[in-house]
Design a protein around this motif. Structure first.
Motif, PDB file in Angstrom:
ATOM      1  N   ASN A   1       0.842  -1.132  -0.043  1.00 56.35           N
ATOM      2  CA  ASN A   1       0.031  -0.015  -0.080  1.00 56.35           C
ATOM      3  C   ASN A   1       0.732   1.344  -0.063  1.00 56.35           C
ATOM      4  OD1 ASN A   1      -2.228   1.588   0.446  1.00 56.35           O
ATOM      5  ND2 ASN A   1      -1.681   1.809   2.593  1.00 56.35           N
TER       6      ASN A   1
ATOM      7  N   LYS B   1      -4.897  -7.296   4.858  1.00 59.41           N
ATOM      8  CA  LYS B   1      -5.303  -7.792   3.694  1.00 59.41           C
ATOM      9  C   LYS B   1      -6.746  -8.070   3.290  1.00 59.41           C
ATOM     10  CE  LYS B   1      -1.968 -11.066   2.245  1.00 59.41           C
ATOM     11  NZ  LYS B   1      -1.202 -12.502   2.385  1.00 59.41           N
TER      12      LYS B   1
ATOM     13  N   ILE C   1      -8.590  -5.048   2.158  1.00 61.83           N
ATOM     14  CA  ILE C   1      -8.266  -4.659   0.648  1.00 61.83           C
ATOM     15  C   ILE C   1      -9.150  -5.648   0.066  1.00 61.83           C
ATOM     16  CG2 ILE C   1      -6.539  -4.869  -0.972  1.00 61.83           C
ATOM     17  CD1 ILE C   1      -4.409  -4.148   0.920  1.00 61.83           C
TER      18      ILE C   1
ATOM     19  N   ILE D   1      -5.849   4.144   2.332  1.00 60.56           N
ATOM     20  CA  ILE D   1      -5.603   3.213   1.292  1.00 60.56           C
ATOM     21  C   ILE D   1      -5.857   3.931  -0.077  1.00 60.56           C
ATOM     22  CG2 ILE D   1      -7.751   2.020   1.537  1.00 60.56           C
ATOM     23  CD1 ILE D   1      -6.720  -0.679   0.614  1.00 60.56           C
TER      24      ILE D   1
ATOM     25  N   ILE E   1      -6.875   2.468  -3.040  1.00 58.95           N
ATOM     26  CA  ILE E   1      -7.720   1.472  -3.825  1.00 58.95           C
ATOM     27  C   ILE E   1      -9.203   2.362  -3.632  1.00 58.95           C
ATOM     28  CG2 ILE E   1      -9.174  -0.534  -3.909  1.00 58.95           C
ATOM     29  CD1 ILE E   1      -6.681  -1.870  -3.007  1.00 58.95           C
TER      30      ILE E   1
END
Length: 249
Positions: free
Chosen positions: A45, A101, A104, A152, A154
């Protein structure tokens, strides 16, 4: 890294840079890949932010040259996002790797449904109906978007686009340019925090950045002419694969 891994990293970076500049969502390809080649989730990340930073230097400069972006008038939301990103980055530093994890993977599933439901069409349909009138409410919302982005990368592009179009009344092209400007600004802050905590792999990050910068250069030139629908179908397939892999790795 092997030669094949270096080549794949650059190619993936190019795809991610193009997608991020074109619409958003490239990091959902990159971060799982970095985990798959052996980086801990929090390092993956953090390392991705090198590529994001350099990619957005290229894309923001491109939009500025095309006079779509104006630093003086388009910087109003930088402060709340920057403050939020500091908190988000510190959360990312301290989180347990296995939990991270799963976080994500869960975010990838959320992004899958956002893509499946065609968020760009929804944003276009409501852009003139939902201009947020309260600057305080707008600042609070973008502060929390900053926390998310610092935590993060994403999916942050999708959330920022929705906030800029629905909350501020920008058209999609202008919103996309401001989104990249915002991401560039808070990435500098988040990356500094990650470097200070020893979470950045500079070698892999710079290799990845070579691809991201090329993708960003291409993305600026195509984003004005195209929409995101052609990329969406590829992302839907990849999202399912990487999310399942992360859940059961």
């Amino acid at each position: 890294m092997t030669i094949i891994e270096i080549i794949v990293t650059i190619l993936l970076g190019t795809a991610a840079g193009f997608i991020n500049t074109f619409a958003g969502g490239g990091s959902m390809l990159v971060v799982p890949f970095l985990i798959f080649i052996g980086l801990p989730a929090n390092v993956a990340n953090a390392t991705n932010r090198i590529a994001i930073l350099l990619q957005n230097v290229v894309s923001v400069n491109g939009f500025k040259q095309k006079k779509i972006l104006d630093f003086k008038t388009d910087s109003k939301l930088l402060l709340p996002v920057a403050l939020g990103s500091i908190a988000g980055a510190f959360i990312a530093v301290d989180i347990n790797e296995e939990i991270f994890k799963k976080v994500i993977a869960g975010l990838l599933i959320i992004m899958f449904f956002m893509l499946l439901l065609n968020p760009d069409a929804w944003v276009k349909a409501n852009a003139d109906k939902a201009k947020m009138k309260s600057p305080w409410l707008r600042n609070v919302i973008f502060f929390f978007l900053g926390i998310y982005g610092g935590f993060i990368q994403i999916g942050i592009g999708f959330f920022l686009l929705a906030g800029l179009v629905l909350g501020c009344g920008y058209d999609l092209l202008k919103a996309n340019a401001i989104k990249l400007f915002i991401v560039l600004f808070y990435t500098i802050i988040a990356l500094a925090i990650f470097i200070w905590n020893g979470l950045v792999d500079f070698k892999i990050g710079l290799i990845l950045a070579c691809g991201n910068m090329l993708g960003a250069w291409l993305g600026v030139r195509f984003s004005i002419k195209w929409g995101a629908k052609y990329i969406r179908y590829l992302l839907l397939v990849v999202l399912v694969i990487v999310a399942v892999r992360l859940f059961f790795s």
